[in-house]
Scaffold this motif. Structure first.
Motif, PDB file in Angstrom:
ATOM      1  N   GLY A  25      -1.309   8.658  -3.770  1.00  0.00           N
ATOM      2  CA  GLY A  25      -0.510   8.109  -4.850  1.00  0.00           C
ATOM      3  C   GLY A  25      -1.305   8.056  -6.151  1.00  0.00           C
ATOM      4  N   THR A  26      -0.798   7.308  -7.102  1.00  0.00           N
ATOM      5  CA  THR A  26      -1.428   7.248  -8.427  1.00  0.00           C
ATOM      6  C   THR A  26      -2.361   6.055  -8.594  1.00  0.00           C
ATOM      7  OG1 THR A  26       0.457   6.010  -9.277  1.00  0.00           O
ATOM      8  CG2 THR A  26       0.532   8.413  -9.517  1.00  0.00           C
ATOM      9  N   THR A  27      -2.460   5.215  -7.575  1.00  0.00           N
ATOM     10  CA  THR A  27      -3.297   4.015  -7.695  1.00  0.00           C
ATOM     11  C   THR A  27      -4.768   4.389  -7.757  1.00  0.00           C
ATOM     12  OG1 THR A  27      -1.645   2.892  -6.320  1.00  0.00           O
ATOM     13  CG2 THR A  27      -3.759   1.765  -6.647  1.00  0.00           C
ATOM     14  N   SER A  28      -5.491   3.781  -8.671  1.00  0.00           N
ATOM     15  CA  SER A  28      -6.916   4.080  -8.783  1.00  0.00           C
ATOM     16  C   SER A  28      -7.682   3.414  -7.649  1.00  0.00           C
ATOM     17  CB  SER A  28      -7.455   3.636 -10.134  1.00  0.00           C
ATOM     18  OG  SER A  28      -7.269   2.254 -10.287  1.00  0.00           O
ATOM     19  N   ALA A  29      -8.792   4.046  -7.275  1.00  0.00           N
ATOM     20  CA  ALA A  29      -9.648   3.514  -6.209  1.00  0.00           C
ATOM     21  C   ALA A  29     -10.644   2.525  -6.809  1.00  0.00           C
ATOM     22  CB  ALA A  29     -10.385   4.655  -5.521  1.00  0.00           C
ATOM     23  N   LYS A  60      -6.718   0.427  -4.941  1.00  0.00           N
ATOM     24  CA  LYS A  60      -6.750   0.695  -3.500  1.00  0.00           C
ATOM     25  C   LYS A  60      -8.191   0.697  -3.026  1.00  0.00           C
ATOM     26  CE  LYS A  60      -6.545   5.728  -4.138  1.00  0.00           C
ATOM     27  NZ  LYS A  60      -5.718   6.940  -3.976  1.00  0.00           N
ATOM     28  N   ILE A  61      -8.352   0.326  -1.752  1.00  0.00           N
ATOM     29  CA  ILE A  61      -9.675   0.336  -1.131  1.00  0.00           C
ATOM     30  C   ILE A  61      -9.581   1.179   0.134  1.00  0.00           C
ATOM     31  CG2 ILE A  61     -11.571  -1.016  -0.191  1.00  0.00           C
ATOM     32  CD1 ILE A  61     -10.513  -3.437  -1.726  1.00  0.00           C
ATOM     33  N   ILE A  62     -10.314   2.273   0.130  1.00  0.00           N
ATOM     34  CA  ILE A  62     -10.388   3.140   1.308  1.00  0.00           C
ATOM     35  C   ILE A  62     -11.834   3.102   1.771  1.00  0.00           C
ATOM     36  CG2 ILE A  62     -10.101   5.501   2.170  1.00  0.00           C
ATOM     37  CD1 ILE A  62      -8.059   5.929  -0.133  1.00  0.00           C
ATOM     38  N   ALA A  64     -14.246   3.123   5.520  1.00  0.00           N
ATOM     39  CA  ALA A  64     -14.258   3.303   6.978  1.00  0.00           C
ATOM     40  C   ALA A  64     -14.532   2.003   7.722  1.00  0.00           C
ATOM     41  CB  ALA A  64     -15.299   4.349   7.357  1.00  0.00           C
ATOM     42  N   ARG A  65     -15.086   1.013   7.050  1.00  0.00           N
ATOM     43  CA  ARG A  65     -15.351  -0.270   7.717  1.00  0.00           C
ATOM     44  C   ARG A  65     -14.091  -1.110   7.859  1.00  0.00           C
ATOM     45  NH1 ARG A  65     -19.817  -2.297   3.684  1.00  0.00           N
ATOM     46  NH2 ARG A  65     -18.366  -1.209   2.316  1.00  0.00           N
ATOM     47  N   LEU A  66     -13.040  -0.749   7.175  1.00  0.00           N
ATOM     48  CA  LEU A  66     -11.784  -1.507   7.253  1.00  0.00           C
ATOM     49  C   LEU A  66     -10.916  -0.984   8.392  1.00  0.00           C
ATOM     50  CD1 LEU A  66     -10.835  -1.595   3.462  1.00  0.00           C
ATOM     51  CD2 LEU A  66     -12.032  -3.344   4.792  1.00  0.00           C
ATOM     52  N   PRO A  67     -10.104  -1.852   8.986  1.00  0.00           N
ATOM     53  CA  PRO A  67      -9.190  -1.366  10.029  1.00  0.00           C
ATOM     54  C   PRO A  67      -8.163  -0.390   9.478  1.00  0.00           C
ATOM     55  CG  PRO A  67      -8.828  -3.716   9.563  1.00  0.00           C
ATOM     56  CD  PRO A  67     -10.046  -3.303   8.800  1.00  0.00           C
ATOM     57  N   THR A  68      -7.855  -0.513   8.202  1.00  0.00           N
ATOM     58  CA  THR A  68      -6.925   0.386   7.532  1.00  0.00           C
ATOM     59  C   THR A  68      -7.202   0.324   6.028  1.00  0.00           C
ATOM     60  OG1 THR A  68      -4.584   0.896   7.201  1.00  0.00           O
ATOM     61  CG2 THR A  68      -5.158  -1.423   7.287  1.00  0.00           C
ATOM     62  N   PRO A  69      -6.938   1.405   5.289  1.00  0.00           N
ATOM     63  CA  PRO A  69      -7.028   1.295   3.835  1.00  0.00           C
ATOM     64  C   PRO A  69      -6.018   0.270   3.334  1.00  0.00           C
ATOM     65  CG  PRO A  69      -6.831   3.592   4.524  1.00  0.00           C
ATOM     66  CD  PRO A  69      -6.559   2.750   5.735  1.00  0.00           C
ATOM     67  N   VAL A  70      -6.326  -0.374   2.218  1.00  0.00           N
ATOM     68  CA  VAL A  70      -5.422  -1.394   1.688  1.00  0.00           C
ATOM     69  C   VAL A  70      -5.164  -1.158   0.209  1.00  0.00           C
ATOM     70  CG1 VAL A  70      -6.165  -3.140   3.358  1.00  0.00           C
ATOM     71  CG2 VAL A  70      -7.280  -3.039   1.118  1.00  0.00           C
ATOM     72  N   ILE A  71      -4.087  -1.749  -0.269  1.00  0.00           N
ATOM     73  CA  ILE A  71      -3.774  -1.747  -1.696  1.00  0.00           C
ATOM     74  C   ILE A  71      -3.578  -3.198  -2.124  1.00  0.00           C
ATOM     75  CG2 ILE A  71      -1.323  -1.294  -1.200  1.00  0.00           C
ATOM     76  CD1 ILE A  71      -1.180   0.129  -3.954  1.00  0.00           C
ATOM     77  N   SER A  84      -1.355  -2.890   3.816  1.00  0.00           N
ATOM     78  CA  SER A  84      -1.917  -1.606   4.221  1.00  0.00           C
ATOM     79  C   SER A  84      -1.407  -0.519   3.280  1.00  0.00           C
ATOM     80  CB  SER A  84      -1.565  -1.298   5.673  1.00  0.00           C
ATOM     81  OG  SER A  84      -0.189  -1.471   5.918  1.00  0.00           O
ATOM     82  N   LEU A  85      -2.247   0.457   3.015  1.00  0.00           N
ATOM     83  CA  LEU A  85      -1.976   1.449   1.966  1.00  0.00           C
ATOM     84  C   LEU A  85      -1.017   2.552   2.397  1.00  0.00           C
ATOM     85  CD1 LEU A  85      -2.753   2.692  -0.846  1.00  0.00           C
ATOM     86  CD2 LEU A  85      -4.677   3.794   0.335  1.00  0.00           C
ATOM     87  N   LEU A  86      -0.997   2.865   3.678  1.00  0.00           N
ATOM     88  CA  LEU A  86      -0.304   4.082   4.116  1.00  0.00           C
ATOM     89  C   LEU A  86       1.083   3.795   4.661  1.00  0.00           C
ATOM     90  CD1 LEU A  86      -3.340   5.829   5.816  1.00  0.00           C
ATOM     91  CD2 LEU A  86      -2.574   5.952   3.425  1.00  0.00           C
ATOM     92  N   CYS A  87       2.058   4.506   4.144  1.00  0.00           N
ATOM     93  CA  CYS A  87       3.444   4.364   4.608  1.00  0.00           C
ATOM     94  C   CYS A  87       3.523   4.700   6.091  1.00  0.00           C
ATOM     95  CB  CYS A  87       4.329   5.303   3.795  1.00  0.00           C
ATOM     96  SG  CYS A  87       6.055   5.314   4.306  1.00  0.00           S
ATOM     97  N   PRO A  88       4.190   3.852   6.874  1.00  0.00           N
ATOM     98  CA  PRO A  88       4.283   4.111   8.313  1.00  0.00           C
ATOM     99  C   PRO A  88       5.087   5.365   8.656  1.00  0.00           C
ATOM    100  CG  PRO A  88       4.888   1.838   7.798  1.00  0.00           C
ATOM    101  CD  PRO A  88       4.784   2.577   6.497  1.00  0.00           C
ATOM    102  N   HIS A  89       5.828   5.903   7.713  1.00  0.00           N
ATOM    103  CA  HIS A  89       6.636   7.082   8.023  1.00  0.00           C
ATOM    104  C   HIS A  89       5.766   8.319   8.246  1.00  0.00           C
ATOM    105  CE1 HIS A  89       9.548  10.424   6.804  1.00  0.00           C
ATOM    106  NE2 HIS A  89       9.876  10.036   8.019  1.00  0.00           N
TER     107      HIS A  89
END
Ligand code: FES
Length: 147
Positions: A25-29, A60-62, A64-71, A84-89
């Motif tokens: 997406g367009t969100t900055s890291a 956003k925070i991506i 590897a130490r996190l259970p999932t990336p987050v926003i 959580s950052l990622l759409c479940p679809h």
């Protein structure tokens, strides 16, 4: 189909129109020195995170130490929504849309989620995972996210 480095490809071709060529997406890291990950928490240094300086901002925070990336979306003067950052679809990143008070998938499917991560509408039947976020009472420049 070519995609930018590090970006995934979503070509589900579903009738609902989710297809997209880029999962990003367009969100900055967040900057690497603007947060720490501890056992069950992320500590975000707000003075090093300009994209959260204003209400309506997001980052956003991506990691590897996190259970999932987050926003993280800044929902108010001292309130933040973290999901959580990622759409479940199909795993495309969601984006914070302050004007609509929601997170929305960046894909053409545009699944929509409340600031609590709950599915509002979309091609998925699942919600995003929500995480509690509070300002550190001893340091208002630090946002503590509980994983
Ligand atoms: S990835 Fe298809 S709606 Fe989000």
């Amino acid at each position: 189909m070519a995609s930018s480095a590090g970006a995934g490809v979503c070509l589900c071709g579903c009738v609902g129109g989710c297809a997209t060529f880029n999962k990003v997406g367009t969100t900055s890291a967040i900057a690497p020195d603007a947060y720490t990950v501890e056992v069950k928490t992320i500590k975000v240094l707000l003075d090093k995170t300009p994209s959260l300086a204003s209400v309506g901002g997001s980052v956003k925070i991506i990691d590897a130490r996190l259970p999932t990336p987050v926003i993280i979306g800044r929902t108010g003067k001292s309130t933040y929504a973290v999901v959580s950052l990622l759409c479940p679809h199909r795993g495309v990143e969601v984006e914070y849309r302050h004007e609509d008070k929601m997170f929305r998938c960046a894909s053409l499917g545009h699944s929509k989620f409340g600031t609590d991560g709950k599915l509002i509408k979309g091609l998925t039947k699942k919600s995003l995972s929500p995480y509690a976020a509070t300002l550190d009472p001893t340091d208002k420049n630090r946002l503590v996210v509980t994983l």
